[in-house]
Write an enzyme that holds these catalytic residues in place. Structure first.
Site, PDB file in Angstrom:
ATOM      1  N   ARG A 157      -3.162 -10.126  12.945  1.00  0.00           N
ATOM      2  CA  ARG A 157      -3.359  -8.740  12.496  1.00  0.00           C
ATOM      3  C   ARG A 157      -4.267  -8.676  11.268  1.00  0.00           C
ATOM      4  NH1 ARG A 157       2.044  -8.146  13.535  1.00  0.00           N
ATOM      5  NH2 ARG A 157       2.641  -8.032  11.350  1.00  0.00           N
TER       6      ARG A 157
ATOM      7  N   ARG B 234      10.431 -12.250   6.121  1.00  0.00           N
ATOM      8  CA  ARG B 234      11.234 -11.046   6.335  1.00  0.00           C
ATOM      9  C   ARG B 234      12.174 -11.222   7.532  1.00  0.00           C
ATOM     10  NH1 ARG B 234       7.542  -5.904   6.247  1.00  0.00           N
ATOM     11  NH2 ARG B 234       6.950  -6.502   8.343  1.00  0.00           N
TER      12      ARG B 234
ATOM     13  N   LYS C 217       0.807  -1.224   0.000  1.00  0.00           N
ATOM     14  CA  LYS C 217       0.000   0.000   0.000  1.00  0.00           C
ATOM     15  C   LYS C 217       0.840   1.274   0.000  1.00  0.00           C
ATOM     16  CE  LYS C 217      -2.192   0.906   3.835  1.00  0.00           C
ATOM     17  NZ  LYS C 217      -2.183   2.117   4.645  1.00  0.00           N
TER      18      LYS C 217
ATOM     19  N   ARG D  91      11.574 -10.565  13.416  1.00  0.00           N
ATOM     20  CA  ARG D  91      10.879  -9.813  14.472  1.00  0.00           C
ATOM     21  C   ARG D  91       9.680 -10.614  14.973  1.00  0.00           C
ATOM     22  NH1 ARG D  91      11.440  -4.106  11.652  1.00  0.00           N
ATOM     23  NH2 ARG D  91      10.124  -5.102  10.115  1.00  0.00           N
TER      24      ARG D  91
ATOM     25  N   ARG E 116     -11.255   5.139   8.500  1.00  0.00           N
ATOM     26  CA  ARG E 116     -11.127   3.812   9.096  1.00  0.00           C
ATOM     27  C   ARG E 116     -12.480   3.193   9.402  1.00  0.00           C
ATOM     28  NH1 ARG E 116      -5.881   3.074  11.509  1.00  0.00           N
ATOM     29  NH2 ARG E 116      -6.623   1.143  12.411  1.00  0.00           N
TER      30      ARG E 116
END
Ligand SMILES: [Zn+2]
Length: 221
Positions: free
Chosen positions: A176, A133, A21, A165, A96
């Site tokens: 999420r 990642r 995005k 992470r 939102r």
């Protein structure tokens, strides 16, 4: 559609984390000579500067809550009235909620919102992108599994330790995404009902996706 009475381009970009995005929003804004307005960046900046607004915003953010609609609308309204928006704007991170979308549409009543772009990337693709990642703990360089630095755990740039992470594990990413889907589905439904939604395939190279996004916007101008 081409029904706008003025020449402003008013865009909104949606996409789950890992959908590209930010990259697409920046390119699109640049192509149209309009500012890329990220409300997340604006809030973080206000918090960092410790303004009254920033202090208030921090309380909500610390509690994991969205800021009230009227507060967000005030922030966005002020930003959209600045001179750099004379040719239009691109919003990233706002609205939102469907309520915020209605408020925004009311704010720009003359011509309204041009288009909301929803970057569609299948959940498994996003999970794969993020969970592969790796990041250097010392210099912050991002690597991907398959890169020697990621596989050896040693940063090619600085020799630091390269790790995954906690936020990037598959479970964390899926949690999420579930929250995002829950919060965003009604919002996308609102834009669709207004005939303002373009679903764009977000799978492919950044150039390929940018071409599709550009075509979707051009169709409305
Ligand atoms: Zn490093």
């Amino acid at each position: 559609m081409g029904s706008s009475n003025d020449s402003q381009v008013r865009l909104i970009v949606f996409g789950r984390q890992g959908a590209g995005k930010g990259t697409q929003a920046s390119r699109l804004a640049q192509n149209h000579g309009i500012p890329h307005i990220s409300t997340g960046d604006m809030l973080r900046e206000a918090v960092r500067e410790g303004t009254d607004f920033g202090k208030r915003a921090k309380e909500y953010m610390d509690a994991g809550q969205l800021l009230p609609d009227d507060v967000m609308l005030g922030l966005v309204s002020e930003r959209l009235s600045r001179p750099d928006t004379s040719r239009g704007w691109l919003l990233d991170g706002f609205p939102r909620t469907a309520g915020q979308a209605e408020d925004l549409q009311g704010l720009v009543a003359d011509g309204g919102i041009t288009l909301a772009i929803n970057l569609e990337v299948p959940e498994d693709v996003v999970v794969d992108r993020i969970s592969s990642r790796r990041v250097c703990e010392s210099c912050g360089t991002i690597y991907s599994v398959g890169d020697p630095s990621a596989d050896s755990g040693k940063c090619a740039k600085c020799g630091g330790t390269v790790v995954q992470r906690d936020d990037d594990t598959e479970d964390a990413v899926r949690a999420r995404l579930a929250t995002y889907n829950e919060q965003t589905a009604p919002l996308l439904g609102w834009f669709e009902a207004q005939g303002l939604l373009a679903n764009v395939d977000g799978v492919g190279s950044p150039d390929e996706v940018a071409t599709r996004v550009g075509a979707a916007v051009d169709e409305r101008l």
